[in-house]
Design a protein around this motif. Structure first.
Motif, PDB file in Angstrom:
ATOM      1  N   PHE A  63     -42.179  30.763  -0.640  1.00 44.90           N
ATOM      2  CA  PHE A  63     -42.679  29.465  -0.159  1.00 44.90           C
ATOM      3  C   PHE A  63     -42.044  28.294  -0.902  1.00 44.90           C
ATOM      4  CE2 PHE A  63     -46.787  31.287   1.700  1.00 44.90           C
ATOM      5  CZ  PHE A  63     -46.378  31.063   2.997  1.00 44.90           C
ATOM      6  N   GLU A 113     -41.241  28.561   5.849  1.00 48.55           N
ATOM      7  CA  GLU A 113     -42.379  27.970   6.557  1.00 48.55           C
ATOM      8  C   GLU A 113     -43.349  29.058   7.013  1.00 48.55           C
ATOM      9  OE1 GLU A 113     -43.107  24.623   7.374  1.00 48.55           O
ATOM     10  OE2 GLU A 113     -41.622  24.282   5.804  1.00 48.55           O
ATOM     11  N   ASN A 156     -53.027  24.253   3.671  1.00 51.02           N
ATOM     12  CA  ASN A 156     -52.722  24.230   5.110  1.00 51.02           C
ATOM     13  C   ASN A 156     -51.965  25.459   5.606  1.00 51.02           C
ATOM     14  OD1 ASN A 156     -53.930  21.669   5.337  1.00 51.02           O
ATOM     15  ND2 ASN A 156     -52.043  20.716   4.615  1.00 51.02           N
ATOM     16  N   LEU A 157     -52.397  26.640   5.204  1.00 51.04           N
ATOM     17  CA  LEU A 157     -51.796  27.865   5.714  1.00 51.04           C
ATOM     18  C   LEU A 157     -52.608  28.384   6.895  1.00 51.04           C
ATOM     19  CD1 LEU A 157     -50.731  29.986   2.601  1.00 51.04           C
ATOM     20  CD2 LEU A 157     -49.279  28.745   4.190  1.00 51.04           C
ATOM     21  N   LYS A 174     -47.073  27.644   7.399  1.00 52.35           N
ATOM     22  CA  LYS A 174     -47.388  26.266   7.013  1.00 52.35           C
ATOM     23  C   LYS A 174     -47.510  25.421   8.273  1.00 52.35           C
ATOM     24  CE  LYS A 174     -45.116  26.401   2.500  1.00 52.35           C
ATOM     25  NZ  LYS A 174     -44.052  25.831   1.682  1.00 52.35           N
ATOM     26  N   GLU A 175     -47.899  24.173   8.093  1.00 57.57           N
ATOM     27  CA  GLU A 175     -48.126  23.278   9.230  1.00 57.57           C
ATOM     28  C   GLU A 175     -46.918  23.188  10.166  1.00 57.57           C
ATOM     29  OE1 GLU A 175     -50.759  21.624  10.406  1.00 57.57           O
ATOM     30  OE2 GLU A 175     -52.078  22.335   8.831  1.00 57.57           O
TER      31      GLU A 175
END
Length: 188
Positions: free
Chosen positions: A78, A84, A111-112, A152-153
């Motif tokens: 990450f 991502e 935000n996962l 992720k987002e």
């Protein structure tokens, strides 16, 4: 098999005793069958299966690996490699570790999004004989598997949010930010 009250046997006590004895006999027979099967298998050697290559961004969990080692590797993916999306795969007894890893990562990286897929697959083991005159033996078994995708987002749009295995990110108050140095640091 005496009843505690008055020392008399009741029909229910007798049934329980007979059931317990029957179970013990079945277990003994099963143990004998297993012993015979294992003694026959001493004449065979398991043929190693070819390993499937891992895809970039995939972590395969084993039942003997430490969760902290997997956390460190995922953090490296990450942070250093700027991934991502990350896929965690496990089968059998390793599923527990995969779930633990996913939960730890969700609490370390904000935000996962999570998408979980469960199922079963058939694995066939081949055994070759050590003595001449014996045939090859194959043994098939069904094993549970789990694939957990954490995104992720930016990559969350690729996940199907209508899928029953989808989980939105957890509350920000539950996420403890770690610096890359803290995450990479080993024990001690």
């Amino acid at each position: 098999i005496n009843n505690r009250i008055g020392g008399k046997e009741t029909k229910r006590d007798v049934r329980r005793y007979r059931k317990r004895e029957a179970k013990a006999c079945l277990n003994k027979k099963e143990l004998q069958k297993d012993f015979i099967r294992l003694s026959k298998m001493e004449k065979y050697k398991r043929v190693p299966r070819p390993k499937e290559p891992t895809v970039e961004g995939e972590i395969r969990i084993t039942s003997v690996g430490r969760v902290q080692s997997y956390v460190t590797y995922a953090a490296r993916l990450f942070t250093e490699q700027n991934r991502e999306k990350l896929m965690i795969k496990a089968t059998g007894n390793a599923i527990v570790r995969a779930v633990s890893l996913a939960e730890v990562l969700k609490r370390r990286f904000p935000n996962l999004h999570q998408l979980t897929k469960c199922g079963s697959t058939e694995i066939t083991d081949e055994y070759e004989p050590l003595e001449e005159g014996l045939d090859k033996v194959t043994h098939s078994r069904i094993v549970a598997f789990m694939e957990i995708t954490l995104a992720k987002e930016g990559a969350a749009g690729e996940l199907d949010k209508e899928d029953p295995g989808y989980q939105s990110p957890i509350d920000q108050s539950l996420v403890k930010d770690y610096s890359p140095e803290d995450t990479m640091r080993g024990r001690g």
